[in-house]
Design an enzyme around this catalytic site. Sequence first.
Site, PDB file in Angstrom:
ATOM      1  N   LYS A 109      38.484  42.407  33.960  1.00  0.00           N
ATOM      2  CA  LYS A 109      39.578  43.388  33.923  1.00  0.00           C
ATOM      3  C   LYS A 109      40.495  43.314  35.131  1.00  0.00           C
ATOM      4  O   LYS A 109      41.689  43.605  35.031  1.00  0.00           O
ATOM      5  CB  LYS A 109      38.988  44.802  33.882  1.00  0.00           C
ATOM      6  CG  LYS A 109      38.583  45.232  32.488  1.00  0.00           C
ATOM      7  CD  LYS A 109      38.611  46.743  32.375  1.00  0.00           C
ATOM      8  CE  LYS A 109      38.606  47.146  30.914  1.00  0.00           C
ATOM      9  NZ  LYS A 109      37.688  48.204  30.608  1.00  0.00           N
ATOM     10  N   GLY A 115      56.810  49.682  33.423  1.00  0.00           N
ATOM     11  CA  GLY A 115      57.967  48.856  33.787  1.00  0.00           C
ATOM     12  C   GLY A 115      59.140  49.614  34.378  1.00  0.00           C
ATOM     13  O   GLY A 115      60.273  49.156  34.280  1.00  0.00           O
ATOM     14  N   SER A 116      58.884  50.746  35.046  1.00  0.00           N
ATOM     15  CA  SER A 116      60.029  51.470  35.618  1.00  0.00           C
ATOM     16  C   SER A 116      60.616  50.703  36.811  1.00  0.00           C
ATOM     17  O   SER A 116      61.836  50.734  37.014  1.00  0.00           O
ATOM     18  CB  SER A 116      59.639  52.895  36.019  1.00  0.00           C
ATOM     19  OG  SER A 116      58.748  52.887  37.104  1.00  0.00           O
ATOM     20  N   ASN A 117      59.786  49.993  37.562  1.00  0.00           N
ATOM     21  CA  ASN A 117      60.340  49.172  38.655  1.00  0.00           C
ATOM     22  C   ASN A 117      61.142  48.004  38.097  1.00  0.00           C
ATOM     23  O   ASN A 117      62.206  47.667  38.619  1.00  0.00           O
ATOM     24  CB  ASN A 117      59.223  48.671  39.581  1.00  0.00           C
ATOM     25  CG  ASN A 117      58.804  49.725  40.578  1.00  0.00           C
ATOM     26  OD1 ASN A 117      59.528  50.021  41.529  1.00  0.00           O
ATOM     27  ND2 ASN A 117      57.644  50.334  40.352  1.00  0.00           N
ATOM     28  N   LEU A 171      45.641  38.470  42.148  1.00  0.00           N
ATOM     29  CA  LEU A 171      45.958  37.046  41.995  1.00  0.00           C
ATOM     30  C   LEU A 171      45.207  36.226  43.046  1.00  0.00           C
ATOM     31  O   LEU A 171      45.108  36.627  44.204  1.00  0.00           O
ATOM     32  CB  LEU A 171      47.467  36.845  42.092  1.00  0.00           C
ATOM     33  CG  LEU A 171      48.206  37.427  40.867  1.00  0.00           C
ATOM     34  CD1 LEU A 171      49.693  37.572  41.146  1.00  0.00           C
ATOM     35  CD2 LEU A 171      47.963  36.581  39.624  1.00  0.00           C
ATOM     36  N   HIS A 222      53.522  48.444  46.511  1.00  0.00           N
ATOM     37  CA  HIS A 222      52.264  49.205  46.472  1.00  0.00           C
ATOM     38  C   HIS A 222      52.574  50.678  46.757  1.00  0.00           C
ATOM     39  O   HIS A 222      53.345  50.975  47.681  1.00  0.00           O
ATOM     40  CB  HIS A 222      51.288  48.640  47.514  1.00  0.00           C
ATOM     41  CG  HIS A 222      49.969  49.333  47.478  1.00  0.00           C
ATOM     42  ND1 HIS A 222      49.005  49.053  46.520  1.00  0.00           N
ATOM     43  CD2 HIS A 222      49.469  50.335  48.241  1.00  0.00           C
ATOM     44  CE1 HIS A 222      47.964  49.844  46.727  1.00  0.00           C
ATOM     45  NE2 HIS A 222      48.215  50.631  47.759  1.00  0.00           N
ATOM     46  N   ASN A 250      55.052  42.118  46.273  1.00  0.00           N
ATOM     47  CA  ASN A 250      54.393  43.215  45.550  1.00  0.00           C
ATOM     48  C   ASN A 250      54.923  44.536  46.070  1.00  0.00           C
ATOM     49  O   ASN A 250      55.334  44.637  47.229  1.00  0.00           O
ATOM     50  CB  ASN A 250      52.875  43.150  45.774  1.00  0.00           C
ATOM     51  CG  ASN A 250      52.134  44.228  44.996  1.00  0.00           C
ATOM     52  OD1 ASN A 250      52.468  44.504  43.839  1.00  0.00           O
ATOM     53  ND2 ASN A 250      51.143  44.849  45.614  1.00  0.00           N
ATOM     54  N   MET A 280      48.402  44.655  37.439  1.00  0.00           N
ATOM     55  CA  MET A 280      47.124  45.229  37.862  1.00  0.00           C
ATOM     56  C   MET A 280      45.969  44.221  37.925  1.00  0.00           C
ATOM     57  O   MET A 280      44.807  44.585  37.855  1.00  0.00           O
ATOM     58  CB  MET A 280      46.772  46.428  36.974  1.00  0.00           C
ATOM     59  CG  MET A 280      47.820  47.540  37.004  1.00  0.00           C
ATOM     60  SD  MET A 280      48.397  48.004  38.672  1.00  0.00           S
ATOM     61  CE  MET A 280      47.004  48.986  39.203  1.00  0.00           C
TER      62      MET A 280
HETATM   63  C1  GAR Z   1      53.960  51.476  40.638  1.00  0.00           C
HETATM   64  O1  GAR Z   1      53.859  52.772  41.183  1.00  0.00           O
HETATM   65  C2  GAR Z   1      53.384  50.449  41.581  1.00  0.00           C
HETATM   66  O2  GAR Z   1      53.544  50.804  42.918  1.00  0.00           O
HETATM   67  C3  GAR Z   1      51.935  50.470  41.181  1.00  0.00           C
HETATM   68  O3  GAR Z   1      51.961  50.560  39.780  1.00  0.00           O
HETATM   69  C4  GAR Z   1      53.099  51.312  39.383  1.00  0.00           C
HETATM   70  C5  GAR Z   1      53.808  50.555  38.280  1.00  0.00           C
HETATM   71  O4  GAR Z   1      54.805  51.346  37.723  1.00  0.00           O
HETATM   72  N1  GAR Z   1      51.279  49.288  41.621  1.00  0.00           N
HETATM   73  C6  GAR Z   1      50.034  49.264  42.074  1.00  0.00           C
HETATM   74  O5  GAR Z   1      49.317  50.249  42.129  1.00  0.00           O
HETATM   75  C7  GAR Z   1      49.550  47.892  42.513  1.00  0.00           C
HETATM   76  N2  GAR Z   1      48.332  47.993  43.240  1.00  0.00           N
HETATM   77  P1  GAR Z   1      55.911  50.732  36.761  1.00  0.00           P
HETATM   78  O6  GAR Z   1      55.180  49.926  35.694  1.00  0.00           O
HETATM   79  O7  GAR Z   1      56.585  51.934  36.180  1.00  0.00           O
HETATM   80  O8  GAR Z   1      56.834  49.879  37.596  1.00  0.00           O
END
Ligand code: GAR
Length: 202
Positions: A69, A18-20, A101, A117, A115, A98
Site C-alpha cells: 500500500k 487533485g486540488s494542488n 518513491l 507536505h 513534493n 501517497m
Molecule cells: C495535500 O494536502 C498534500 O500536502 C498531502 O496530500 C494532500 C493532497 O491533496 N500530501 C501528503 O500528505 C504527502 N505526504 P490534493 O490531492 O487535493 O492536492
Amino acid sequence: MTHQRRWINLAVLGSGKGSNFSAIAKAIAQGEIAAKIAVVVSDNPKALILEKARQLAIPAVVLPQGKYKTWLEPWIEEELVRILKQYNTELVVLAGFMRVLKETFLASFEGKTLNIHPSLLPDFKGKEAWKAALKAAVKETGCTVHWVSKELDGGKIIAQSKVPVYPSDSPEELHARIQQAEHELYPRVLKEICLDWIKQKL
Ligand code: GAR
C-alpha cells in the site's frame, strides 16, 4: 530562426482529489508558470486527479497497484520511469502522491522531483500531518515544498508557508487551511524553478 526553450515539461503524480494539481494547472493556464503538464500519473484508479486531468485534455495514466500500500515494487517504479520518459518529463511534481518513491525511481529522477507536505518540515513527517499537529497542540503549522530524496519527507527544503492552528479546529478545518496555503505556495515555487531552469538551458 532559432527556437528557444519556453517551458518545462512537468509530470504531476497524485493519489487523491487533485486540488494542488488544479491550482498548478490554473497558474499555467494564466501564463504564470513557464511549464506544461505533459502527463498526470496516479496509483489510484479512482482518484479525482485523473478525472480533472482528462477534463483538461491532459493524458492521465494509472499505475499497477502492486502488492504493497505504501510503496511501489521496483517493476512498477520501472514502469513509472518509462511513462515519465515517454512524455519527456523534465520535472516531477508530487501532489498528494501517497506512495514512498525508492531507488529505482530516484536513479532517474532524484534532483528533478518536488513534493508538497502538509506541515512545517522537519516537524510531522509522514501521513496526515495535520492530525499530528493538532495532537501536539502547536500554535502554528503549514506546508513545505521540498526536493524528494531517499529519506521520507527529508529532502532539501525549498519554501514553507505558515498557517495558525486554533484550539477549536477540527482535522478537516485545519487541513483545509493548510491546503489554501499549498495552493498559493506550490505554483509560486514552480514558477521560480521553471524560470531558473529555462535560463540555465537557454
Ligand atoms: C495535500 O494536502 C498534500 O500536502 C498531502 O496530500 C494532500 C493532497 O491533496 N500530501 C501528503 O500528505 C504527502 N505526504 P490534493 O490531492 O487535493 O492536492
